[in-house]
Design a protein around this motif. Structure first.
Motif, PDB file in Angstrom:
ATOM      1  N   THR A 240      17.981   5.217  -6.051  1.00 38.70           N
ATOM      2  CA  THR A 240      19.183   5.195  -5.618  1.00 38.70           C
ATOM      3  C   THR A 240      20.104   5.397  -6.928  1.00 38.70           C
ATOM      4  OG1 THR A 240      19.508   2.745  -5.981  1.00 38.70           O
ATOM      5  CG2 THR A 240      18.962   3.357  -3.828  1.00 38.70           C
ATOM      6  N   ALA A 241      21.330   5.381  -6.732  1.00 44.57           N
ATOM      7  CA  ALA A 241      22.274   5.624  -7.790  1.00 44.57           C
ATOM      8  C   ALA A 241      21.899   4.297  -9.002  1.00 44.57           C
ATOM      9  CB  ALA A 241      23.704   5.531  -7.512  1.00 44.57           C
ATOM     10  N   GLY A 242      21.605   3.287  -8.291  1.00 44.54           N
ATOM     11  CA  GLY A 242      21.296   1.976  -9.295  1.00 44.54           C
ATOM     12  C   GLY A 242      19.872   2.018  -9.769  1.00 44.54           C
ATOM     13  N   ASN A 243      19.238   3.179  -9.338  1.00 45.97           N
ATOM     14  CA  ASN A 243      17.704   3.240 -10.093  1.00 45.97           C
ATOM     15  C   ASN A 243      16.889   2.327  -9.141  1.00 45.97           C
ATOM     16  OD1 ASN A 243      15.980   4.745 -11.401  1.00 45.97           O
ATOM     17  ND2 ASN A 243      15.672   3.327 -12.934  1.00 45.97           N
ATOM     18  N   GLN A 244      17.173   2.070  -7.969  1.00 43.95           N
ATOM     19  CA  GLN A 244      16.363   1.209  -7.180  1.00 43.95           C
ATOM     20  C   GLN A 244      15.425   2.041  -6.346  1.00 43.95           C
ATOM     21  OE1 GLN A 244      19.227  -1.438  -5.221  1.00 43.95           O
ATOM     22  NE2 GLN A 244      18.978  -3.113  -6.667  1.00 43.95           N
ATOM     23  N   ARG A 245      13.999   1.806  -6.124  1.00 38.33           N
ATOM     24  CA  ARG A 245      13.214   2.568  -5.264  1.00 38.33           C
ATOM     25  C   ARG A 245      13.601   2.259  -3.693  1.00 38.33           C
ATOM     26  NH1 ARG A 245       9.605   0.866  -9.228  1.00 38.33           N
ATOM     27  NH2 ARG A 245       8.201   2.846  -9.991  1.00 38.33           N
ATOM     28  N   ARG A 246      13.598   3.420  -2.756  1.00 47.56           N
ATOM     29  CA  ARG A 246      13.846   3.313  -1.453  1.00 47.56           C
ATOM     30  C   ARG A 246      12.526   4.240  -0.789  1.00 47.56           C
ATOM     31  NH1 ARG A 246      16.378  -0.227  -2.746  1.00 47.56           N
ATOM     32  NH2 ARG A 246      18.732  -0.719  -2.319  1.00 47.56           N
ATOM     33  N   TYR A 247      12.010   3.366   0.126  1.00 50.54           N
ATOM     34  CA  TYR A 247      10.822   4.275   0.871  1.00 50.54           C
ATOM     35  C   TYR A 247      11.220   4.443   2.149  1.00 50.54           C
ATOM     36  CZ  TYR A 247       8.080   2.209  -3.252  1.00 50.54           C
ATOM     37  OH  TYR A 247       7.626   1.997  -4.288  1.00 50.54           O
ATOM     38  N   LEU A 248      10.674   5.727   2.673  1.00 53.81           N
ATOM     39  CA  LEU A 248      11.016   6.021   4.228  1.00 53.81           C
ATOM     40  C   LEU A 248       9.858   4.984   4.882  1.00 53.81           C
ATOM     41  CD1 LEU A 248      10.781   9.941   4.126  1.00 53.81           C
ATOM     42  CD2 LEU A 248      12.720   8.482   4.283  1.00 53.81           C
ATOM     43  N   ARG A 249      10.112   4.619   6.208  1.00 52.23           N
ATOM     44  CA  ARG A 249       9.663   3.622   6.846  1.00 52.23           C
ATOM     45  C   ARG A 249       8.047   4.087   7.019  1.00 52.23           C
ATOM     46  NH1 ARG A 249      12.121  -0.280   9.308  1.00 52.23           N
ATOM     47  NH2 ARG A 249      10.813  -1.299  10.668  1.00 52.23           N
ATOM     48  N   GLU A 250       7.753   5.272   7.050  1.00 55.55           N
ATOM     49  CA  GLU A 250       6.290   5.749   7.158  1.00 55.55           C
ATOM     50  C   GLU A 250       5.426   5.180   6.188  1.00 55.55           C
ATOM     51  OE1 GLU A 250       6.757  10.283   5.288  1.00 55.55           O
ATOM     52  OE2 GLU A 250       7.677   9.683   7.035  1.00 55.55           O
ATOM     53  N   VAL A 251       5.913   4.835   5.036  1.00 57.17           N
ATOM     54  CA  VAL A 251       5.195   4.313   4.043  1.00 57.17           C
ATOM     55  C   VAL A 251       4.347   3.128   4.361  1.00 57.17           C
ATOM     56  CG1 VAL A 251       5.248   3.208   1.765  1.00 57.17           C
ATOM     57  CG2 VAL A 251       6.348   5.375   1.954  1.00 57.17           C
ATOM     58  N   VAL A 252       4.914   2.294   5.379  1.00 50.25           N
ATOM     59  CA  VAL A 252       4.216   1.105   5.794  1.00 50.25           C
ATOM     60  C   VAL A 252       2.969   1.460   6.304  1.00 50.25           C
ATOM     61  CG1 VAL A 252       4.311  -0.622   7.574  1.00 50.25           C
ATOM     62  CG2 VAL A 252       6.415  -0.205   6.035  1.00 50.25           C
ATOM     63  N   ARG A 253       2.761   2.515   7.125  1.00 47.88           N
ATOM     64  CA  ARG A 253       1.556   2.925   7.700  1.00 47.88           C
ATOM     65  C   ARG A 253       0.796   3.642   6.565  1.00 47.88           C
ATOM     66  NH1 ARG A 253       2.522   6.031  13.441  1.00 47.88           N
ATOM     67  NH2 ARG A 253       3.322   3.951  14.500  1.00 47.88           N
ATOM     68  N   ARG A 254       1.156   4.454   5.648  1.00 48.23           N
ATOM     69  CA  ARG A 254       0.313   5.007   4.757  1.00 48.23           C
ATOM     70  C   ARG A 254      -0.334   3.916   4.062  1.00 48.23           C
ATOM     71  NH1 ARG A 254       1.392  10.526   3.453  1.00 48.23           N
ATOM     72  NH2 ARG A 254       2.790  11.336   5.020  1.00 48.23           N
ATOM     73  N   VAL A 255       0.625   2.784   3.298  1.00 42.15           N
ATOM     74  CA  VAL A 255       0.006   1.465   2.650  1.00 42.15           C
ATOM     75  C   VAL A 255      -0.857   1.011   3.563  1.00 42.15           C
ATOM     76  CG1 VAL A 255       0.611  -0.502   1.494  1.00 42.15           C
ATOM     77  CG2 VAL A 255       2.104   1.432   1.331  1.00 42.15           C
ATOM     78  N   SER A 256      -0.870   0.759   4.785  1.00 42.52           N
ATOM     79  CA  SER A 256      -1.813   0.041   5.691  1.00 42.52           C
ATOM     80  C   SER A 256      -3.023   0.888   5.710  1.00 42.52           C
ATOM     81  CB  SER A 256      -1.164  -0.181   6.879  1.00 42.52           C
ATOM     82  OG  SER A 256      -0.135  -1.059   6.931  1.00 42.52           O
ATOM     83  N   PHE A 257      -3.021   2.250   5.977  1.00 46.44           N
ATOM     84  CA  PHE A 257      -4.054   3.068   5.931  1.00 46.44           C
ATOM     85  C   PHE A 257      -4.820   3.113   4.549  1.00 46.44           C
ATOM     86  CE2 PHE A 257      -6.039   7.177   5.308  1.00 46.44           C
ATOM     87  CZ  PHE A 257      -7.020   7.397   6.483  1.00 46.44           C
ATOM     88  N   ILE A 258      -4.128   3.167   3.320  1.00 49.15           N
ATOM     89  CA  ILE A 258      -4.602   2.853   2.354  1.00 49.15           C
ATOM     90  C   ILE A 258      -5.409   1.748   2.204  1.00 49.15           C
ATOM     91  CG2 ILE A 258      -4.394   2.877  -0.528  1.00 49.15           C
ATOM     92  CD1 ILE A 258      -1.818   4.356   0.061  1.00 49.15           C
ATOM     93  N   ARG A 259      -5.003   0.661   2.241  1.00 52.42           N
ATOM     94  CA  ARG A 259      -5.840  -0.609   2.230  1.00 52.42           C
ATOM     95  C   ARG A 259      -6.928  -0.625   3.022  1.00 52.42           C
ATOM     96  NH1 ARG A 259      -4.531  -3.921  -1.985  1.00 52.42           N
ATOM     97  NH2 ARG A 259      -5.233  -5.688  -0.590  1.00 52.42           N
ATOM     98  N   VAL A 260      -6.798  -0.204   4.245  1.00 52.15           N
ATOM     99  CA  VAL A 260      -8.201  -0.374   5.160  1.00 52.15           C
ATOM    100  C   VAL A 260      -9.257   0.819   4.728  1.00 52.15           C
ATOM    101  CG1 VAL A 260      -8.973   0.556   7.533  1.00 52.15           C
ATOM    102  CG2 VAL A 260      -7.018  -0.744   7.305  1.00 52.15           C
ATOM    103  N   ALA A 261      -8.897   2.022   4.034  1.00 54.54           N
ATOM    104  CA  ALA A 261      -9.663   2.776   3.604  1.00 54.54           C
ATOM    105  C   ALA A 261     -10.424   2.120   2.290  1.00 54.54           C
ATOM    106  CB  ALA A 261      -9.049   4.044   3.007  1.00 54.54           C
TER     107      ALA A 261
ATOM    108  N   VAL B  23     -13.198  -0.338   3.138  1.00 55.37           N
ATOM    109  CA  VAL B  23     -14.513   0.174   3.771  1.00 55.37           C
ATOM    110  C   VAL B  23     -14.976   1.063   2.448  1.00 55.37           C
ATOM    111  CG1 VAL B  23     -13.868   0.249   6.143  1.00 55.37           C
ATOM    112  CG2 VAL B  23     -13.588   2.315   4.903  1.00 55.37           C
ATOM    113  N   GLY B  24     -14.270   1.000   1.258  1.00 51.08           N
ATOM    114  CA  GLY B  24     -15.171   1.696   0.371  1.00 51.08           C
ATOM    115  C   GLY B  24     -14.843   3.192  -0.202  1.00 51.08           C
ATOM    116  N   VAL B  25     -13.576   3.704   0.518  1.00 51.61           N
ATOM    117  CA  VAL B  25     -13.493   5.161   0.090  1.00 51.61           C
ATOM    118  C   VAL B  25     -12.806   5.075  -0.891  1.00 51.61           C
ATOM    119  CG1 VAL B  25     -11.832   6.921   1.219  1.00 51.61           C
ATOM    120  CG2 VAL B  25     -13.101   5.652   2.649  1.00 51.61           C
TER     121      VAL B  25
END
Length: 159
Positions: free
Chosen positions: A41-62, A65-67
């Protein structure tokens, strides 16, 4: 932390951390590794699209299981940008890891089955080594626990 409205397009780092159950530092790490993206943002804060929630969950599951992270990153790079991945997208990604996961399962089963006996030869069972591995024959195959590193050959069936 107040839960964002269901139709909120972007989330703060705290909201993503709260929703996924991972630490803010983990999100920073994932972003640094190129696994997820944010905008500033203009104040240098991070903003994530909502789909990041699924991506992070996918990363954690992967990861669970050792990927390896490099494989996760390569898989995520095949996903479409600016839309939430579909269940078909996730199924395709997880299917691509099936063979590697089978190898890991087989290695863990061999470890479980051989742990109480000679692992040949690394060497944890010096008293049995001369019986199971005379003249250190397994040493000719390379370093480390050769029986665990090499795939097992199935027993021959009687005709």
């Amino acid at each position: 932390m107040e839960r964002p409205s269901w139709d909120t397009k972007e989330l703060t780092i705290g909201q993503v951390a709260s929703r996924t159950g991972v630490a803010v530092s983990t999100l920073h790490f994932y972003e640094n590794k190129g696994l997820i993206r944010s905008r500033r943002t203009a104040g240098n804060q991070r903003r994530y699209l909502r789909e990041v929630v699924r991506r992070v969950s996918f990363i954690r599951v992967a990861q669970r299981v050792g990927v390896p992270l490099d494989s996760i990153k390569a898989a995520l790079a095949t996903l479409p940008e600016h839309r939430t991945p579909t269940s078909e997208d996730w199924a395709r990604l997880s299917e691509s890891w099936h063979g590697e996961l089978e190898k890991r399962i087989n290695a863990l089963e061999r470890l479980r089955d051989d742990l109480a006996d000679c692992i040949g030869c690394g060497c944890l069972s010096m008293s049995k080594c001369v019986l199971a591995n005379p003249y250190d024959q397994l040493g000719d195959e390379g370093p480390g626990p050769r029986r665990l590193l090499a795939p097992r050959t199935p027993p021959a069936e009687d005709a």
